[in-house]
Scaffold this active site. Structure first.
Site, PDB file in Angstrom:
ATOM      1  N   CYS A 435       3.983   5.154  31.489  1.00 22.15           N
ATOM      2  CA  CYS A 435       5.380   5.189  31.917  1.00 22.15           C
ATOM      3  C   CYS A 435       5.642   4.089  32.950  1.00 22.15           C
ATOM      4  O   CYS A 435       4.945   4.012  33.962  1.00 22.15           O
ATOM      5  CB  CYS A 435       5.732   6.557  32.504  1.00 22.15           C
ATOM      6  SG  CYS A 435       7.444   6.679  33.081  1.00 22.15           S
ATOM      7  N   ASN A 537       2.283   1.438  18.705  1.00 21.68           N
ATOM      8  CA  ASN A 537       3.653   1.774  19.086  1.00 21.68           C
ATOM      9  C   ASN A 537       4.385   0.505  19.499  1.00 21.68           C
ATOM     10  O   ASN A 537       3.844  -0.307  20.241  1.00 21.68           O
ATOM     11  CB  ASN A 537       3.645   2.791  20.226  1.00 21.68           C
ATOM     12  CG  ASN A 537       5.042   3.126  20.728  1.00 21.68           C
ATOM     13  OD1 ASN A 537       5.245   3.286  21.915  1.00 21.68           O
ATOM     14  ND2 ASN A 537       6.012   3.226  19.843  1.00 21.68           N
ATOM     15  N   ARG A 563      12.100   4.001  19.739  1.00 22.29           N
ATOM     16  CA  ARG A 563      13.511   3.599  19.738  1.00 22.29           C
ATOM     17  C   ARG A 563      14.072   3.431  18.335  1.00 22.29           C
ATOM     18  O   ARG A 563      15.277   3.582  18.123  1.00 22.29           O
ATOM     19  CB  ARG A 563      13.672   2.295  20.526  1.00 22.29           C
ATOM     20  CG  ARG A 563      13.551   2.479  22.028  1.00 22.29           C
ATOM     21  CD  ARG A 563      13.750   1.154  22.735  1.00 22.29           C
ATOM     22  NE  ARG A 563      12.782   0.177  22.270  1.00 22.29           N
ATOM     23  CZ  ARG A 563      12.976  -1.143  22.295  1.00 22.29           C
ATOM     24  NH1 ARG A 563      14.116  -1.619  22.728  1.00 22.29           N
ATOM     25  NH2 ARG A 563      12.036  -1.974  21.883  1.00 22.29           N
TER      26      ARG A 563
END
Length: 697
Positions: A435, A537, A563
Site C-alpha cells: 500500500c 498485477n 482498476r
C-alpha cells in the site's frame, strides 16, 4: 489518465446544472483530428473515430469561476458558519446530535418495523422520535421500483422508514428479513467479541505462543507503558501477570526492548501517529553510552548486564548473515495447510472504497472466480471498530473469498489473523505489503515494509504459523523507483510460510505514473520456488493483456485484476469468452441497477442506506466514465493509460456515461436512487488514475 476530475470535481446540488453532459471537459480533440491512430496511441491519446469527436468547449475553469463569482456571498456565509461550528464544544455537538436523533427525521427502529407506537421497549427514554405522523409528513416521496426485501418475498426490516414503503406486502414482522440478511452475508462482529476487544480482554493464545516460539519476545525484561504515558518501568520476567505475553518491535535500524503485549499494538500506533514518546530508542542509547541504571522519560533499568546482553543478542538477530544460519533452527510448522490453486482463476483485487460487497457481487455475476475484501487495518480490527470489521463481510455467492489485512508488527498481525480465524469464514488471508498511501506508510505498514526485510519475515512467519488457512502476500516491486528489492526476497518469502505472492509491477514512489513493469514480474516469477505461487498485477484491461502475460510467462499462476474491473467489470466475461465486448449503454445501466439493488440489501433501504448506496455508486462512476466503447475506437482494445478526447456517444446515455463531470455522475445516480437531498455534495476520494503527475513519479 488526466487527474483533473479527482482534484476539481467537488459538486453541490445547486451546481449540477453547470456540469451537463452536453458540455464535455477540455481536450486536444482538434489535434487528434489531424493525427493518425498510430500517432495518437504513441502519445497515449485514445484514437476515437473522427465522426464521434467534437470540438473543445470553453474551459470548465471559466465556467466554474462564473458559478463561484455568482455564489460568492453564499460561500462567504458558508465559511462564516463553518467558523462558528468549529467553536462549538464537544458537549454542545453531542447535544445537537442527540436532538437530531430525536427529530422527526429519525423514527425509532422498533416503531418503524411494526408501525405501533407502543412497540419500543425504552418508552420515554428512547433516543429516537416516536411521532409517526411527523415522520410521514417530512418523508420524501418513495423511490421507483420494488423494495429489495419484497422481491425476496420477506417483510422489510426497515418498515415505515423504507424508501419503498408502498411496495410492502406485509410489515407486521421483520424477523424473516433479518434471517435472510444474516444467511446471505457472513463475518459479522458479535457484540460479545466487540466488548472484549474494547476492554482489551481478548485472549490470543495461539498468536502469543507463536510470537514467543519465533523468538520475537524479549526473554529477560520488558517495558510496561502506563496509560497516561508518564512513566515506563522495566521489570523482571518473573513478575509478569498471568495471561500477559511480552512482544517486541522488530525493526531494521533500531533495537526496541520488549513491550507488554496487552498494550503494544495500540500504544505503538499512537506513537507513530503523534511522534511523542519513543522510550525504546532512548533506552538503547542511554544504556550504551552512559551505562547508567536510569533511563530518560522515567524508565528505570534494573539489570544493566541483562540489558547489555539483550542488546547484543538483538544486534546478532539483525545481522543478515547470522540470520540465515538461525533460520535453520526454526521449528517447521507441523500442520499442513489447505492450499488454494490460483492458476488461471479470475482474481478480483482488493480495492479500497470501491471494492465493497455489492461491487464484488456484480463482479461474481460477470465472471470473477476469486474475490478479496478491502484492506483492513489490524490495529482497528483489534480495537473492535465496527466500520473496519464491515470490510470483512462476505456474501454467500463468494465461493472463494479472502480478506486483506495491513499491519506493521508481527504481534499485531498474528493476533489479527487468529481473531479472523475464530470469528470469520474465509478461504485465505492476504497481507498487504504494498500500500503506497502516506498514512499507512508513515505507520510502518504497507510498502514501508519493503525496506524492512526482517520485519517482513517476522510478520509472514507469525501469521502463517498462527492459522491453518493459507497466508498470501501482496507487494510492489520496491519502495523507490529503480531500486527493486522483491526479486532478492522471492525465495525467502516462500520459506517464511506464504503460499502465494502477488506482485504489482510498480514501485511505491512511482504510484501510477507509468505502466506496470511486467518484465520484472516475469523475472521474479522465474526465481520463485515451486511451493510459492506468483500472481501478476497491473494494467490488465483486455483478454489480450491476459493472454500475453500468460504466454510470456507460463509459470505465472494468474493475473490479478484491479482498476480494469473498476472501469469495466465485464472484463472477466471478456477474458473467459475471449472477445471484446462492445457493451451497450443500456447493458451498462443494467449493471448499475444490479449494484444499486445489492447496495440497498447491504446498507439498507431507508434514508441512510439509500444515501450510502449513492455515495459508493458515485465513487464507482468516477472510474466507469473512463471506459471508451469499442465501437468508437479506431484501435482496439483500449489501454489503461489512454487519455480520451472529448467525444459524443452513440446515444445520449452513452454520452452521459462518458462525462468526467461529477454533476453528471450525480445525474446517473438520480436515475437509479431518486433526487439527491438538499445541500448534497460529492468529491471523488481517490487519485489512482494519475499517470502523468509529477508527484507520482
Amino acid at each position: 489518465m488526466d487527474d483533473s476530475p479527482k482534484d476539481t470535481n467537488v459538486v453541490t446540488s445547486s451546481e449540477m446544472e453547470v456540469g451537463s453532459h452536453s458540455q464535455p471537459p477540455p481536450s486536444n480533440s482538434d489535434d487528434s483530428t489531424h493525427q493518425t491512430p498510430e500517432e495518437l496511441v504513441a502519445r497515449a491519446i485514445a484514437p476515437i473515430k473522427r465522426e464521434f469527436l467534437r470540438p473543445s468547449p470553453p474551459s470548465r475553469t471559466t465556467q466554474n469561476d462564473a458559478v463561484s463569482s455568482s455564489d460568492a456571498d453564499a460561500d462567504a456565509k458558508q465559511s462564516q458558519s463553518n467558523v462558528v461550528k468549529e467553536k462549538k464544544s464537544k458537549r454542545q455537538l453531542k447535544r445537537e446530535r442527540r436532538q437530531e436523533k430525536q427529530s422527526a427525521l429519525n423514527l425509532c427502529p422498533g416503531i418503524a418495523k411494526t408501525g405501533d407506537v407502543n412497540a419500543c421497549s425504552y418508552k420515554d427514554k428512547c433516543r429516537f422520535s416516536h411521532d409517526i405522523q411527523a415522520f410521514i409528513a417530512q418523508k420524501p416521496v418513495d423511490l421507483e421500483g420494488d423494495c429489495p426485501y419484497t422481491q425476496a418475498e420477506v417483510p422489510c426490516p426497515y418498515g415505515l422508514t423504507c424508501r419503498f414503503t408502498g411496495t410492502h406486502k406485509d410489515s407486521a414482522s421483520a424477523a424473516t428479513a433479518n434471517v435472510l440478511k444474516k444467511s446471505s452475508e457472513l463475518n459479522g462482529l458479535s457484540k460479545d467479541v466487540q466488548k472484549l476487544l474494547w476492554k482489551n480482554k481478548m485472549c490470543f493464545t495461539k498468536a502469543d505462543a507463536v510470537i514467543k516460539s519465533l523468538g520475537l519476545v524479549g526473554t529477560k525484561s520488558k517495558i510496561k507503558k502506563s496509560v497516561d504515558k508518564e512513566e515506563d518501568k522495566v521489570v523482571p520476567n518473573g513478575s509478569q501477570a498471568a495471561g500477559e505475553t511480552e512482544c517486541k518491535n522488530v525493526t531494521d535500524n533500531s533495537v526496541d526492548p520488549s513491550v507488554d503485549a496487552s498494550t503494544f499494538s495500540a500504544a505503538d500506533e499512537v506513537d507513530c501517529e503523534t511522534d511523542e514518546l519513543r522510550p525504546s530508542k532512548k533506552t538503547k542509547s542511554v544504556v550504551d553510552e552512559k551505562g547508567s541504571n536510569e533511563v530518560e522519560n522515567g524508565a528505570i533499568v534494573l539489570e544493566k548486564d541483562v540489558e547489555k546482553n539483550y542488546i547484543e543478542t538483538e544486534y546478532v538477530r539483525l545481522n543478515d548473515d547470522v540470520l540465515a544460519e538461525s533460520d535453520r533452527s526454526l521449528k517447521i510448522h507441523p500442520r499442513e495447510k489447505k492450499l488454494i490453486d490460483f492458476r488461471d482463476k479470475m482474481y478480483l483485487a482488493p480495492l479500497t472504497t470501491v471494492g465493497n460487497l455489492p461491487f464484488r457481487r456484480v463482479c461474481k455475476i460477470l465472471g470473477a472466480d476469486v474475490t478479496c475484501g478491502e484492506m483492513a487495518m489490524c490495529v482497528n480490527l483489534l480495537q473492535g471498530q465496527a466500520s473496519e470489521w464491515a470490510l470483512l463481510r462476505r456474501h454467500s455467492s463468494e465461493d472463494l473469498f479472502g480478506v486483506q489485512i495491513c499491519g506493521a508488527h508481527p504481534d499485531t498481525v498474528a493476533r489479527t489473523v487468529e481473531l479472523i480465524d475464530k470469528e470469520c469464514t474465509v478461504d485465505f488471508i492476504d497481507i498487504n505489503m504494498g500500500c503506497p498511501i502516506d498514512i499507512v506508510v508513515n505507520k510502518g505498514a504497507g510498502s514501508c515494509l519493503l525496506t524492512k526485510p526482517l520485519r517482513m519475515k517476522g510478520i509472514i512467519e507469525a501469521a502463517s504459523c498462527t492459522v491453518d488457512k493459507p497466508v498470501t502476500v501482496k507487494v510492489r516491486t520496491g519502495y523507490f523507483e529503480g531500486k527493486n528489492r522483491i526479486d532478492s526476497l522471492i525465495t525467502d518469502i516462500g520459506s517464511w510460510g506464504a503460499t502465494a505472492l502477488t506482485i504489482h509491477g510498480r514501485s511505491r514512489q512511482q504510484r501510477y505514473s507509468k505502466l506496470a513493469d511486467w518484465d520484472y514480474t516475469y523475472q521474479c516469477t522465474h526465481k520463485a520456488p515451486s511451493t510459492l505461487q506468483v500472481l501478476g498485477n497491473g494494467d490488465v484491461f483486455s483478454y489480450l493483456d491476459w493472454n500475453n502475460h500468460k504466454s510470456n510467462c507460463p509459470e505465472l499462476s494468474t493475473c490479478m485484476i484491479a482498476r480494469g474491473a473498476l472501469i469495466k467489470p465485464w472484463l472477466f466475461t471478456e477474458i473467459k469468452e475471449q472477445r471484446h465486448w462492445d457493451i451497450s449503454s443500456g447493458e451498462r445501466l443494467n449493471i448499475l441497477k444490479d449494484y444499486v439493488r445489492f447496495g440497498l440489501e447491504h446498507w439498507g433501504s431507508d434514508r441512510k442506506g439509500v444515501e450510502t448506496t449513492r455515495h459508493f455508486l458515485l465513487e464507482w462512476l468516477s472510474y466507469t466514465c473512463r471506459y471508451i466503447p469499442v465501437g468508437l475506437l479506431d484501435v482496439v482494445p483500449q489501454r489503461l493509460n489512454w487519455r480520451p478526447p472529448s467525444y459524443y456517444g452513440r446515444n445520449d446515455l452513452e454520452t452521459l456515461m462518458a462525462s468526467d463531470s461529477a454533476a453528471d455522475w450525480i445525474r446517473i445516480s438520480e436515475m437509479l436512487l431518486g433526487k439527491v437531498p438538499d445541500g448534497f455534495t460529492f468529491a471523488p476520494k481517490h487519485k489512482s488514475n494519475a499517470y502523468d503527475r509529477a508527484e507520482n513519479g
